[in-house]
Design a protein around this motif. Structure first.
Motif, PDB file in Angstrom:
ATOM      1  N   TYR A 129       0.849  -1.192   0.000  1.00  0.00           N
ATOM      2  CA  TYR A 129       0.000   0.000   0.000  1.00  0.00           C
ATOM      3  C   TYR A 129       0.884   1.242   0.000  1.00  0.00           C
ATOM      4  O   TYR A 129       1.822   1.358   0.793  1.00  0.00           O
ATOM      5  CB  TYR A 129      -0.910   0.001   1.227  1.00  0.00           C
ATOM      6  CG  TYR A 129      -1.563   1.333   1.512  1.00  0.00           C
ATOM      7  CD1 TYR A 129      -2.521   1.855   0.659  1.00  0.00           C
ATOM      8  CD2 TYR A 129      -1.208   2.076   2.643  1.00  0.00           C
ATOM      9  CE1 TYR A 129      -3.121   3.085   0.918  1.00  0.00           C
ATOM     10  CE2 TYR A 129      -1.804   3.300   2.913  1.00  0.00           C
ATOM     11  CZ  TYR A 129      -2.750   3.793   2.046  1.00  0.00           C
ATOM     12  OH  TYR A 129      -3.335   5.012   2.298  1.00  0.00           O
ATOM     13  N   GLU A 130       0.588   2.172  -0.891  1.00  0.00           N
ATOM     14  CA  GLU A 130       1.320   3.439  -0.946  1.00  0.00           C
ATOM     15  C   GLU A 130       0.352   4.579  -0.693  1.00  0.00           C
ATOM     16  O   GLU A 130      -0.582   4.789  -1.466  1.00  0.00           O
ATOM     17  CB  GLU A 130       1.990   3.623  -2.308  1.00  0.00           C
ATOM     18  CG  GLU A 130       2.776   4.928  -2.420  1.00  0.00           C
ATOM     19  CD  GLU A 130       3.295   5.198  -3.819  1.00  0.00           C
ATOM     20  OE1 GLU A 130       4.048   6.177  -3.987  1.00  0.00           O
ATOM     21  OE2 GLU A 130       2.957   4.434  -4.750  1.00  0.00           O
ATOM     22  N   SER A 131       0.581   5.306   0.372  1.00  0.00           N
ATOM     23  CA  SER A 131      -0.244   6.460   0.698  1.00  0.00           C
ATOM     24  C   SER A 131       0.352   7.712   0.080  1.00  0.00           C
ATOM     25  O   SER A 131       1.566   7.924   0.120  1.00  0.00           O
ATOM     26  CB  SER A 131      -0.342   6.632   2.217  1.00  0.00           C
ATOM     27  OG  SER A 131      -1.096   7.780   2.544  1.00  0.00           O
ATOM     28  N   GLY A 135      -3.905  10.792  -3.050  1.00  0.00           N
ATOM     29  CA  GLY A 135      -4.242   9.544  -3.713  1.00  0.00           C
ATOM     30  C   GLY A 135      -3.801   8.361  -2.871  1.00  0.00           C
ATOM     31  O   GLY A 135      -3.203   8.514  -1.800  1.00  0.00           O
ATOM     32  N   ALA A 136      -4.100   7.159  -3.350  1.00  0.00           N
ATOM     33  CA  ALA A 136      -3.709   5.939  -2.655  1.00  0.00           C
ATOM     34  C   ALA A 136      -3.545   4.839  -3.689  1.00  0.00           C
ATOM     35  O   ALA A 136      -4.310   4.750  -4.646  1.00  0.00           O
ATOM     36  CB  ALA A 136      -4.762   5.546  -1.615  1.00  0.00           C
ATOM     37  N   ALA A 137      -2.529   3.998  -3.502  1.00  0.00           N
ATOM     38  CA  ALA A 137      -2.187   3.009  -4.526  1.00  0.00           C
ATOM     39  C   ALA A 137      -1.948   1.635  -3.922  1.00  0.00           C
ATOM     40  O   ALA A 137      -1.469   1.501  -2.791  1.00  0.00           O
ATOM     41  CB  ALA A 137      -0.945   3.460  -5.291  1.00  0.00           C
ATOM     42  N   VAL A 171       0.316  -1.839 -10.636  1.00  0.00           N
ATOM     43  CA  VAL A 171      -0.174  -0.873  -9.664  1.00  0.00           C
ATOM     44  C   VAL A 171      -1.547  -0.386 -10.112  1.00  0.00           C
ATOM     45  O   VAL A 171      -1.828  -0.262 -11.307  1.00  0.00           O
ATOM     46  CB  VAL A 171       0.804   0.319  -9.514  1.00  0.00           C
ATOM     47  CG1 VAL A 171       0.983   1.057 -10.838  1.00  0.00           C
ATOM     48  CG2 VAL A 171       0.344   1.281  -8.425  1.00  0.00           C
ATOM     49  N   VAL A 172      -2.405  -0.128  -9.149  1.00  0.00           N
ATOM     50  CA  VAL A 172      -3.710   0.471  -9.409  1.00  0.00           C
ATOM     51  C   VAL A 172      -3.948   1.515  -8.317  1.00  0.00           C
ATOM     52  O   VAL A 172      -3.665   1.283  -7.142  1.00  0.00           O
ATOM     53  CB  VAL A 172      -4.830  -0.595  -9.439  1.00  0.00           C
ATOM     54  CG1 VAL A 172      -4.869  -1.410  -8.160  1.00  0.00           C
ATOM     55  CG2 VAL A 172      -6.179   0.053  -9.719  1.00  0.00           C
ATOM     56  N   GLU A 173      -4.429   2.688  -8.729  1.00  0.00           N
ATOM     57  CA  GLU A 173      -4.550   3.818  -7.804  1.00  0.00           C
ATOM     58  C   GLU A 173      -5.946   4.426  -7.849  1.00  0.00           C
ATOM     59  O   GLU A 173      -6.613   4.401  -8.880  1.00  0.00           O
ATOM     60  CB  GLU A 173      -3.542   4.912  -8.158  1.00  0.00           C
ATOM     61  CG  GLU A 173      -2.116   4.449  -8.228  1.00  0.00           C
ATOM     62  CD  GLU A 173      -1.165   5.582  -8.569  1.00  0.00           C
ATOM     63  OE1 GLU A 173      -1.300   6.681  -7.971  1.00  0.00           O
ATOM     64  OE2 GLU A 173      -0.303   5.393  -9.434  1.00  0.00           O
ATOM     65  N   ALA A 174      -6.335   5.002  -6.732  1.00  0.00           N
ATOM     66  CA  ALA A 174      -7.538   5.834  -6.647  1.00  0.00           C
ATOM     67  C   ALA A 174      -7.073   7.273  -6.485  1.00  0.00           C
ATOM     68  O   ALA A 174      -6.324   7.594  -5.548  1.00  0.00           O
ATOM     69  CB  ALA A 174      -8.406   5.419  -5.467  1.00  0.00           C
ATOM     70  N   VAL A 175      -7.479   8.141  -7.411  1.00  0.00           N
ATOM     71  CA  VAL A 175      -7.028   9.531  -7.407  1.00  0.00           C
ATOM     72  C   VAL A 175      -8.204  10.452  -7.721  1.00  0.00           C
ATOM     73  O   VAL A 175      -9.219  10.011  -8.273  1.00  0.00           O
ATOM     74  CB  VAL A 175      -5.906   9.754  -8.446  1.00  0.00           C
ATOM     75  CG1 VAL A 175      -4.649   8.996  -8.065  1.00  0.00           C
ATOM     76  CG2 VAL A 175      -6.378   9.360  -9.839  1.00  0.00           C
ATOM     77  N   PRO A 176      -8.099  11.743  -7.394  1.00  0.00           N
ATOM     78  CA  PRO A 176      -9.162  12.689  -7.751  1.00  0.00           C
ATOM     79  C   PRO A 176      -9.379  12.752  -9.258  1.00  0.00           C
ATOM     80  O   PRO A 176      -8.483  12.449 -10.052  1.00  0.00           O
ATOM     81  CB  PRO A 176      -8.633  14.015  -7.197  1.00  0.00           C
ATOM     82  CG  PRO A 176      -7.718  13.625  -6.084  1.00  0.00           C
ATOM     83  CD  PRO A 176      -7.067  12.357  -6.546  1.00  0.00           C
ATOM     84  N   GLN A 177     -10.546  13.184  -9.642  1.00  0.00           N
ATOM     85  CA  GLN A 177     -10.925  13.193 -11.056  1.00  0.00           C
ATOM     86  C   GLN A 177      -9.984  14.043 -11.910  1.00  0.00           C
ATOM     87  O   GLN A 177      -9.789  13.757 -13.090  1.00  0.00           O
ATOM     88  CB  GLN A 177     -12.369  13.717 -11.200  1.00  0.00           C
ATOM     89  CG  GLN A 177     -13.426  12.790 -10.618  1.00  0.00           C
ATOM     90  CD  GLN A 177     -13.594  11.512 -11.425  1.00  0.00           C
ATOM     91  OE1 GLN A 177     -13.242  11.459 -12.600  1.00  0.00           O
ATOM     92  NE2 GLN A 177     -14.139  10.482 -10.798  1.00  0.00           N
TER      93      GLN A 177
END
Length: 249
Positions: A129-131, A135-137, A171-177
């Protein structure tokens, strides 16, 4: 338009510079440095920061790093006072070579996203996990069989929180639009130092396609590092070592 044919090496960089003002937009992992099993296992030459600053001066300041890493994370490896324009978190964070912020300061993602992603990573051996501030990955290079599960988990998590998903090499990330490397290129190209130049974007991963396309909008092109089957880049270089040689770093 994506292409699949084998790409040629780009023209010599000195030849391009002599033809007129050039701007460089350069990814970090997989482009300037070799990819490592985890984000904190990379090896960065102590000469890299100074060499990049020298190249930026030669281009009259028209050099920007555009990375998926946060700006704070880049500072760990390049130094907090590096005199270089740079964009972090896939272009969401942007500063000029003077260190001053460009554009609005982004809002951090919800703590709930970080907690759920960290818990998911802890449940599977080999996941990392990368904070990031914005975002977060999830990195699954150490557990490649779980790639599909990571994609599904982050996709559902992002949908619940109004975020978008960025995927890359394990890698898969959640980031702002608004996180988009192409948007960073467009923003930099509006700055006086970059305006009117030929933009060249160097990157190695799927997220860099946005950067290639933005460079093309301004009459420039992309250079993909490594062998990718589908890309809109015009040229290719095999490795970060070839990137350094091409740029004379």
């Amino acid at each position: 338009m994506l292409g699949t044919a084998t790409l040629e090496m780009p023209p010599p960089f000195a030849l391009l510079r002599n033809a007129g003002p050039v701007s460089l937009f350069v990814d970090f992992d997989g482009t300037l440095i070799d990819i490592a099993p985890t984000p904190d296992a990379i090896t960065v030459s102590p000469d890299l920061s100074g060499n990049l600053e020298r190249l930026s001066r030669m281009l009259d300041g028209r050099l920007a790093l555009v990375s998926g890493r946060s700006l704070d994370n880049l500072a760990r490896y390049l130094g907090p006072d590096i005199a270089l324009a740079r964009a972090g978190t896939h272009g969401l964070e942007r500063v000029g070579a003077d260190g001053l912020q460009l554009g609005d300061r982004p809002a951090p993602i919800a703590d709930a996203v970080r907690v759920e992603m960290e818990q998911f990573a802890a449940s599977v051996a080999g996941l990392h996990y990368e904070s990031k501030p914005y975002g977060a990955a999830l990195h699954y290079r150490g557990a490649p069989d779980h790639g599909a599960a990571c994609d599904a988990f982050v996709g559902a998590l992002a949908a619940r929180h109004g975020l978008k998903v960025k995927t890359g090499k394990c890698v898969v990330e959640a980031v702002p639009q608004k996180a988009d490397k192409g948007a960073a290129v467009r923003a930099f190209m509006q700055e006086p130092v970059f305006r009117g130049s030929l933009p060249i974007f160097l990157g190695d991963d799927v997220t860099d396609e946005d950067g290639y396309r933005a460079a093309m909008e301004f009459g420039g092109f992309g250079i993909v590092v490594g062998r990718r089957r589908d890309t809109c880049a015009a040229y290719s270089l095999e490795t970060p070592a070839e990137v350094h040689a091409w740029l004379n770093l």
